[in-house]
Design an enzyme around this catalytic site. Structure first.
Site, short mmCIF file in Angstrom:
data_model
loop_
_atom_site.label_atom_id
_atom_site.label_comp_id
_atom_site.label_asym_id
_atom_site.label_seq_id
_atom_site.Cartn_x
_atom_site.Cartn_y
_atom_site.Cartn_z
N ASN A 7 0.87 -1.17 0.00
CA ASN A 7 0.00 0.00 0.00
C ASN A 7 0.91 1.23 0.00
O ASN A 7 1.46 1.60 1.03
CB ASN A 7 -0.88 -0.05 1.26
CG ASN A 7 -1.84 1.12 1.34
OD1 ASN A 7 -1.78 2.04 0.53
ND2 ASN A 7 -2.69 1.12 2.35
N LYS A 14 3.35 0.69 3.01
CA LYS A 14 2.94 -0.30 4.01
C LYS A 14 2.96 -1.65 3.33
O LYS A 14 2.58 -1.75 2.16
CB LYS A 14 1.50 -0.02 4.48
CG LYS A 14 1.38 1.09 5.47
CD LYS A 14 -0.04 1.10 6.02
CE LYS A 14 -0.42 2.50 6.44
NZ LYS A 14 -1.81 2.79 6.40
N ARG A 91 -2.70 -1.91 -3.30
CA ARG A 91 -3.92 -1.14 -3.03
C ARG A 91 -3.88 0.12 -3.88
O ARG A 91 -2.90 0.87 -3.88
CB ARG A 91 -3.98 -0.74 -1.56
CG ARG A 91 -5.16 0.14 -1.29
CD ARG A 91 -5.15 0.69 0.11
NE ARG A 91 -6.26 1.60 0.28
CZ ARG A 91 -6.18 2.79 0.88
NH1 ARG A 91 -5.03 3.20 1.36
NH2 ARG A 91 -7.23 3.54 0.98
N HIS A 180 -12.75 3.26 0.52
CA HIS A 180 -12.80 2.19 1.55
C HIS A 180 -13.58 0.98 1.05
O HIS A 180 -14.11 0.21 1.85
CB HIS A 180 -13.49 2.67 2.85
CG HIS A 180 -12.78 3.77 3.56
ND1 HIS A 180 -13.45 4.87 4.07
CD2 HIS A 180 -11.48 3.95 3.87
CE1 HIS A 180 -12.59 5.67 4.65
NE2 HIS A 180 -11.39 5.14 4.54
N LEU A 209 -15.25 3.84 10.34
CA LEU A 209 -14.99 5.08 11.07
C LEU A 209 -13.55 5.06 11.60
O LEU A 209 -13.25 4.38 12.58
CB LEU A 209 -15.97 5.22 12.24
CG LEU A 209 -17.46 5.04 11.88
CD1 LEU A 209 -18.32 5.04 13.14
CD2 LEU A 209 -17.92 6.13 10.92
N GLY A 210 -12.69 5.79 10.92
CA GLY A 210 -11.29 5.86 11.36
C GLY A 210 -10.84 7.30 11.24
O GLY A 210 -11.63 8.22 11.44
N ASN A 211 -9.59 7.50 10.91
CA ASN A 211 -9.12 8.86 10.67
C ASN A 211 -9.83 9.41 9.43
O ASN A 211 -10.27 10.54 9.39
CB ASN A 211 -7.61 8.83 10.52
CG ASN A 211 -7.04 10.19 10.66
OD1 ASN A 211 -7.61 11.05 11.35
ND2 ASN A 211 -5.95 10.45 9.97
N GLY A 212 -9.94 8.55 8.41
CA GLY A 212 -10.85 8.81 7.28
C GLY A 212 -12.06 7.93 7.50
O GLY A 212 -11.91 6.80 7.98
N ARG A 241 -10.54 16.09 7.77
CA ARG A 241 -11.26 16.45 6.54
C ARG A 241 -12.66 16.97 6.87
O ARG A 241 -13.32 16.46 7.77
CB ARG A 241 -11.38 15.23 5.62
CG ARG A 241 -10.06 14.79 5.06
CD ARG A 241 -10.19 13.52 4.26
NE ARG A 241 -9.22 12.54 4.70
CZ ARG A 241 -9.23 11.26 4.39
NH1 ARG A 241 -10.20 10.78 3.63
NH2 ARG A 241 -8.32 10.44 4.84
N ASP A 282 -7.74 13.24 16.72
CA ASP A 282 -7.94 11.91 17.31
C ASP A 282 -9.13 11.95 18.25
O ASP A 282 -9.15 12.74 19.21
CB ASP A 282 -6.67 11.50 18.05
CG ASP A 282 -6.69 10.04 18.43
OD1 ASP A 282 -7.67 9.60 19.09
OD2 ASP A 282 -5.74 9.33 18.08
N ARG A 284 -10.01 10.11 20.59
CA ARG A 284 -9.73 9.86 22.02
C ARG A 284 -9.40 11.17 22.74
O ARG A 284 -9.89 11.42 23.85
CB ARG A 284 -8.56 8.87 22.17
CG ARG A 284 -8.96 7.47 21.82
CD ARG A 284 -7.77 6.60 21.61
NE ARG A 284 -7.04 6.97 20.39
CZ ARG A 284 -6.14 6.22 19.79
NH1 ARG A 284 -5.83 5.06 20.31
NH2 ARG A 284 -5.54 6.61 18.69
N GLU A 383 -8.38 -4.98 5.32
CA GLU A 383 -8.24 -4.62 3.90
C GLU A 383 -7.10 -5.40 3.24
O GLU A 383 -7.22 -5.82 2.09
CB GLU A 383 -8.00 -3.12 3.78
CG GLU A 383 -9.26 -2.32 4.11
CD GLU A 383 -8.98 -0.85 4.40
OE1 GLU A 383 -8.44 -0.55 5.48
OE2 GLU A 383 -9.29 -0.02 3.55
P1 AMP Z 1 -7.86 4.24 11.80
O1 AMP Z 1 -7.72 5.34 10.80
O2 AMP Z 1 -8.81 3.16 11.39
O3 AMP Z 1 -6.54 3.69 12.27
O4 AMP Z 1 -8.52 4.90 13.09
C1 AMP Z 1 -7.83 5.88 13.83
C2 AMP Z 1 -8.78 6.56 14.77
O5 AMP Z 1 -9.41 5.62 15.65
C3 AMP Z 1 -8.03 7.48 15.72
O6 AMP Z 1 -7.87 8.73 15.14
C4 AMP Z 1 -8.92 7.52 16.93
O7 AMP Z 1 -9.72 8.68 16.82
C5 AMP Z 1 -9.81 6.32 16.83
N1 AMP Z 1 -9.73 5.46 18.01
C6 AMP Z 1 -8.82 4.50 18.28
N2 AMP Z 1 -9.08 3.94 19.48
C7 AMP Z 1 -10.19 4.56 19.98
C8 AMP Z 1 -10.94 4.44 21.19
N3 AMP Z 1 -10.61 3.55 22.13
N4 AMP Z 1 -12.00 5.25 21.35
C9 AMP Z 1 -12.33 6.14 20.39
N5 AMP Z 1 -11.65 6.30 19.26
C10 AMP Z 1 -10.60 5.53 19.05
#
Ligand code: AMP
Length: 399
Positions: A7, A14, A91, A180, A209-212, A241, A282, A284, A383
């Protein structure tokens, strides 16, 4: 049979090497800051501590060469020779309308990827660098590309067309593509397997639901709509974003900032949770600040939850019902309180959450109650495994 999954970002690589017989990851790693001072590699052989080295990688070619040499290293490696690598799966973020299924790389495919650069200027050049590097170093190993946009190609025109002059679609392929796709496809199929129901019989809303982040409506095994668009900027608010925005805001920013790159930064790097909260991208950090009473952090959190609830409502109507809602990626897999908050407003759809079952992180769990009208699930995404599988399938189809 071993498949390497690559990737490549604009400045990163990666990788994961899979044993396809067991689907186990043999080794994985990440090269960052390619072409930027301070580049380096983190490499983990399964079962061993991570090796971290600071090394100057001026181009993707040097980075890929280093990764490949680590694969055959007597200590950190997992194979004796490159002959053990059957294929490399890449990817690809944007396949446009011309690349819609896993495809063996040929000169014609490279031409298509080059033509798609205007649609994905931040991503496709890095992917091409990765392909060129593998072709250079492993000239006898086939390369397969797997597109993030592919799963969404079943969307009907009314879902993907934008309300602008049709000539921009005809002449420039301006339309919704969605991203995605590998993740949405993996978790939706997995939901069918876990529930023991055909994937083709379900109405699923997949929430990556992640950073993107993106949400996808999957009806009878096909994507019918998704929240990201021409680029991964559309949809719900994300880490940095903006997500959905009135086009008038972009016009305002263009006049105010008078520089496309500054506007791009405002929308892609300085918006989202970071922009609203002024604290972090983030979730958290946002949750901690909101608990301490920070009003903008609370607003960012509320905005994200509201966006997800609205899309779930819209996709339920688009599919004339919903059987399954899936949470995946960093926030979806780990955000216990977050999921509870999102689902609280879904009671009007008959969603009922079991608070104890929802208290889980990073594993496959049905978090709804047995009498909930909609099954709500947490399914960790994978993925890379999907790319490795699709690479294998593409190679078998060539035989
Ligand atoms: P990803 O892009 O899939 O790696 O997701 C990253 C995002 O997951 C981070 O920016 C966090 O906001 C969120 N995240 C990770 N652990 C937690 C958690 N325990 N509670 C809430 N959000 C989390």
């Amino acid at each position: 049979m071993k498949n390497l999954v690559i990737n490549c970002g604009s400045s990163s690589v990666k990788y994961q090497l899979f044993d396809m017989a067991t689907e186990k990851v043999l080794t994985q790693g990440l090269v960052e800051r390619i072409g930027i001072p301070g580049s380096g590699i983190k490499h983990t052989k399964t079962g061993m501590d991570t090796l971290a080295r600071v090394i100057d990688f001026p181009t993707h070619n040097e980075a890929v060469k280093y990764v490949l040499n680590l694969l055959i290293d007597p200590i950190y490696g997992v194979i004796k020779s490159f002959d053990e690598i059957s294929a490399v799966g890449h990817r690809i973020v944007h396949g446009g309308e011309s690349l819609i299924k896993p495809t063996l790389v040929t000169e014609e495919v490279i031409n298509k990827l080059e033509k798609l650069i205007p649609l994905a200027p931040l991503h496709n050049p890095g992917h091409l660098q990765g392909i060129f590097a593998i072709m250079d170093i492993l000239p006898n190993v086939p390369n397969v590309i797997v597109m993030d946009t592919a799963f969404h190609q079943t969307m009907p025109p009314k879902a993907y067309i934008y309300g602008i002059d049709y000539k921009y679609y005809e002449e420039n392929q301006i339309r919704k593509y969605g991203f995605h796709g590998t993740s949405h496809e993996y978790v939706s199929k997995r939901a069918g397997q876990i529930l023991g129901k055909p994937f083709e019989s379900l109405k699923i809303i997949s929430c990556h639901l992640g950073n993107g982040s993106s949400l996808t409506a999957v009806k009878n095994g096909e994507c019918i709509d998704t929240s990201m668009g021409l680029s991964p900027l559309e949809g719900i608010v994300m880490g940095t974003r903006s997500g959905d925005i009135c086009p008038g805001v972009i016009l305002f920013l263009m006049r105010q900032l008078r520089d496309v790159e500054l506007v791009s930064d405002a929308l892609q790097k300085k918006g989202g949770l970071l922009g609203i909260s002024g604290i972090s991208s983030d979730l958290r950090d946002i949750e901690i600040a909101a608990q301490k009473g920070n009003k903008r952090a609370l607003l960012a959190q509320e905005k994200l939850i509201y966006c997800i609830q609205k899309y779930i409502g819209a996709y339920t109507v688009a599919m004339e019902g919903v059987d399954v809602i899936i949470f995946t990626a960093g926030i979806g897999e780990n955000g216990v309180d977050f999921r509870k908050e999102v689902c609280a407003k879904l009671e009007c759809l008959g969603v009922k959450i079991d608070v104890d079952k929802n208290n889980c992180r990073g594993k496959e769990v049905i978090i709804s109650t047995p009498d909930s009208k909609v099954t709500v699930m947490v399914i960790p995404t994978n993925e890379e495994l999907t790319i490795a599988r699709e690479t294998l399938q593409c190679m078998e189809e060539q035989k």
